[in-house]
Design a protein around this motif. Structure first.
Motif, PDB file in Angstrom:
ATOM      1  N   LEU A   1       7.822  25.969  28.059  1.00  0.00           N
ATOM      2  CA  LEU A   1       8.030  24.574  27.682  1.00  0.00           C
ATOM      3  C   LEU A   1       8.514  23.756  28.875  1.00  0.00           C
ATOM      4  CD1 LEU A   1       8.887  23.859  24.322  1.00  0.00           C
ATOM      5  CD2 LEU A   1      10.772  23.071  25.686  1.00  0.00           C
ATOM      6  N   VAL A   2       7.972  22.572  29.045  1.00  0.00           N
ATOM      7  CA  VAL A   2       8.570  21.638  30.005  1.00  0.00           C
ATOM      8  C   VAL A   2       9.004  20.411  29.221  1.00  0.00           C
ATOM      9  CG1 VAL A   2       7.329  22.355  32.070  1.00  0.00           C
ATOM     10  CG2 VAL A   2       6.321  20.618  30.620  1.00  0.00           C
ATOM     11  N   GLU A   3      10.161  19.856  29.591  1.00  0.00           N
ATOM     12  CA  GLU A   3      10.664  18.699  28.848  1.00  0.00           C
ATOM     13  C   GLU A   3      10.318  17.419  29.565  1.00  0.00           C
ATOM     14  OE1 GLU A   3      14.712  19.051  27.578  1.00  0.00           O
ATOM     15  OE2 GLU A   3      14.118  20.191  25.803  1.00  0.00           O
ATOM     16  N   GLN A   4      10.147  16.393  28.777  1.00  0.00           N
ATOM     17  CA  GLN A   4       9.692  15.082  29.215  1.00  0.00           C
ATOM     18  C   GLN A   4      10.451  14.550  30.439  1.00  0.00           C
ATOM     19  OE1 GLN A   4      11.206  12.588  26.345  1.00  0.00           O
ATOM     20  NE2 GLN A   4       9.733  10.945  26.517  1.00  0.00           N
ATOM     21  N   HIS A   5      11.756  14.808  30.504  1.00  0.00           N
ATOM     22  CA  HIS A   5      12.553  14.216  31.585  1.00  0.00           C
ATOM     23  C   HIS A   5      12.447  15.001  32.888  1.00  0.00           C
ATOM     24  CE1 HIS A   5      15.070  17.434  30.140  1.00  0.00           C
ATOM     25  NE2 HIS A   5      15.680  17.406  31.308  1.00  0.00           N
ATOM     26  N   GLU A   6      11.862  16.211  32.842  1.00  0.00           N
ATOM     27  CA  GLU A   6      11.799  17.029  34.067  1.00  0.00           C
ATOM     28  C   GLU A   6      10.857  16.402  35.093  1.00  0.00           C
ATOM     29  OE1 GLU A   6      11.146  21.154  32.102  1.00  0.00           O
ATOM     30  OE2 GLU A   6      11.855  21.566  34.134  1.00  0.00           O
ATOM     31  N   GLN A   7      11.213  16.521  36.356  1.00  0.00           N
ATOM     32  CA  GLN A   7      10.290  16.092  37.412  1.00  0.00           C
ATOM     33  C   GLN A   7       9.144  17.105  37.447  1.00  0.00           C
ATOM     34  OE1 GLN A   7      10.211  13.405  39.230  1.00  0.00           O
ATOM     35  NE2 GLN A   7      12.001  12.707  38.078  1.00  0.00           N
ATOM     36  N   PRO A   8       7.888  16.648  37.432  1.00  0.00           N
ATOM     37  CA  PRO A   8       6.774  17.612  37.423  1.00  0.00           C
ATOM     38  C   PRO A   8       6.876  18.647  38.538  1.00  0.00           C
ATOM     39  CG  PRO A   8       5.949  15.422  36.976  1.00  0.00           C
ATOM     40  CD  PRO A   8       7.408  15.257  37.295  1.00  0.00           C
ATOM     41  N   ALA A   9       7.285  18.229  39.748  1.00  0.00           N
ATOM     42  CA  ALA A   9       7.352  19.186  40.861  1.00  0.00           C
ATOM     43  C   ALA A   9       8.382  20.282  40.569  1.00  0.00           C
ATOM     44  CB  ALA A   9       7.700  18.455  42.151  1.00  0.00           C
ATOM     45  N   ASP A  10       9.535  19.887  39.971  1.00  0.00           N
ATOM     46  CA  ASP A  10      10.569  20.882  39.618  1.00  0.00           C
ATOM     47  C   ASP A  10      10.026  21.839  38.556  1.00  0.00           C
ATOM     48  OD1 ASP A  10      12.191  19.509  41.305  1.00  0.00           O
ATOM     49  OD2 ASP A  10      13.331  18.481  39.716  1.00  0.00           O
TER      50      ASP A  10
END
Ligand code: PLP
Length: 476
Positions: free
Chosen positions: A344-353
């Protein structure tokens, strides 16, 4: 038998019914209070009539006026029937998740039903609440009911539901179990039972596992009416003023599947057809009753009937589509056999991170990743409404945000669906390349279209040289 001079006088006065088979083996007496015996079919008739009478008394609602409410159905139904009887118009704002049966019932009483997008934070100008408030402010003679913050809502239960339970148990009730929506039922009934018993009656709040009331993550649940959902982008978590948190001694958190199991069992063992929130209350009550003694009497309030949910909790196709257990398992391979867990990736995460983190976890560039709204303290796998879509590490690379990288999903598929089911075979690839796979209503994995629609194989006779003699098969 009673005789009433109007339908409004028939609101309240519901009986208690002892559970014999569903509570078998438990020491205390367990009674349910079937609130669908109210004329509109739910507990909300009580609050609706009381709020309407209060508005008439204080002059907010005058003859020829319009009753405006935002509701998932039952309060609107109570208001619509009382308004029809008293000659008011009713306008109800509701979401498309409200069962069709309830929307049709509203229309049958002559109410105007305005279907609005329910997936909007409460404070947003387009939210159901904002639209209801605005409409009432702009409509001459309109009164916005506001069940969540209306003191006449719990007061109705203090005046009627509590005294009924006390009288019908002859003061023997020791535990009262109810779900919490606006909080009107539990607050008014619970406060009355506490007052009259000098604090002896224990009040138990039965809550869907993810509801905020019992400390859940606020994510969506499948049970209508019970619990408190928090939109992932809500600015603040606002609790209703109708809820008196001080009256609740204990919360019992119930998973959707357990509520569904409870209500299906109630129908099959007791012949009592109750709705999903009743299942939350019943599952909680049976858990509490397991630790009580023969001196105890448990009363469980069942808010509405299962008649409004024949297309959901009592429908095998709905259960299977959402990954709930209950129907007989499918024959042959299922969607679950092809489901792959997805990070899962969350909306607020920076895509590169996110790309770096996924690589550290061993994800490949084209692995499916769930793009989710932010949710603190997630308790379960995400509810479908908590997902923006799907992506991959390759898709995230170079995207400005997780939302930008998110692509739409194909249809929701339950783990137990047969691969041969029309819901699977009819999946049009153009809708979405990847489908979320639901186990007990939560997205526990994904499946690619190609995994369920393999390339057709050429028939064997075309791949076999025509000159070669066919091998003799067994039994020839
Ligand atoms: C089916 C159902 N169950 C439970 C509730 C919760 O009742 P209350 O709002 O009094 O807390 C509601 C409220 O609308 C409901 O419709």
């Amino acid at each position: 038998m009673a005789r009433y001079e109007s339908v409004l006088d028939a609101i309240g006065g519901t009986p208690l019914i002892r559970l014999t088979r569903a509570a078998a083996g438990l020491r205390p007496r367990v009674y349910v209070k079937p609130e669908w015996q109210n004329p509109g079919g739910s507990v909300k008739d009580r609050a609706a009539l009381a709020m309407l009478r209060r508005a008439e008394a204080d002059g907010t609602l005058r003859p020829g006026g319009t009753v405006v409410e935002v509701t998932s159905g039952n309060t609107g139904i109570g208001l619509a029937l009382a308004a029809a009887h008293l000659g008011y118009c009713t306008v109800v704002f509701t979401g498309s998740a409200t069962s069709k049966e309830k929307r049709d019932q509203l229309a049958a009483y002559g109410a105007e039903v305005r279907l609005v997008d329910a997936f909007v934070p409460r404070d947003h100008p387009d939210s159901m609440r904002s639209q209801g408030v605005k409409f009432a402010a702009e409509t001459p003679g309109a009164w916005f009911v506001d069940q969540y913050d209306n003191p006449a809502n719990p007061a109705a239960h203090y005046a009627t539901t509590g005294p009924e339970i006390w009288a019908d148990t002859e003061g023997a009730v020791t535990h009262f179990v109810a779900t919490v929506g606006t909080g009107g039922t539990i607050s008014g009934t619970g406060r009355h039972l506490k007052d009259i018993s000098a604090g002896r009656v224990q009040v138990i709040g039965a809550d869907p596992l993810t509801s905020k009331y019992a400390g859940g993550d606020g994510s969506q649940k499948y049970i209508e009416g019970a619990g408190h959902y928090l939109h992932p982008e809500a600015a603040a978590d606002v609790w209703p003023l109708s809820l008196d948190t001080g009256v609740i001694d204990e919360y019992v958190a119930v998973e959707d599947q357990d509520a569904i199991d409870a209500v299906r069992l109630l129908a099959r063992t007791e012949g009592i057809l109750a709705g999903g929130s009743a299942g939350v209350a019943l599952a909680a009550a049976l858990r509490v009753a397991a630790d009580l003694t023969a001196d105890d009497t448990v009363v469980v309030l069942l808010p509405d009937s299962g008649r409004a949910y024949l297309s959901t909790y009592f429908n095998d196709a709905w259960l299977t589509a959402n990954g709930f257990r209950g129907p007989a398992p499918a024959e042959g391979p299922t969607v679950g056999d092809h489901s792959r867990a997805a990070p899962l990736v969350e909306q607020h995460e920076q895509p590169a991170d996110a790309v770096r983190r996924l690589a550290e976890q061993g994800a490949s560039d084209d692995d499916v990743v769930l793009a989710a709204y932010r949710r603190d303290g997630r308790l379960l796998a995400p509810h479908p409404s908590d997902l923006l879509g799907w992506t991959t590490p390759a898709g995230l690379r170079g995207a400005a945000s997780v939302a930008e990288a998110a692509r739409p999903f194909g249809p929701r598929l339950g783990v137990g669906l047969a691969v041969a089911d029309p819901a699977v075979t009819g999946w049009d690839r153009a809708e979405g390349e990847v489908a979320p796979v639901l186990d007990r209503g939560r997205v526990t994995g994904t499946v690619r279209w190609a995994a369920l629609h393999p390339e057709p194989q050429l028939p064997e006779q075309l791949t076999t040289p025509l000159t070669e003699p066919a091998a003799a098969g067994p039994g020839r």
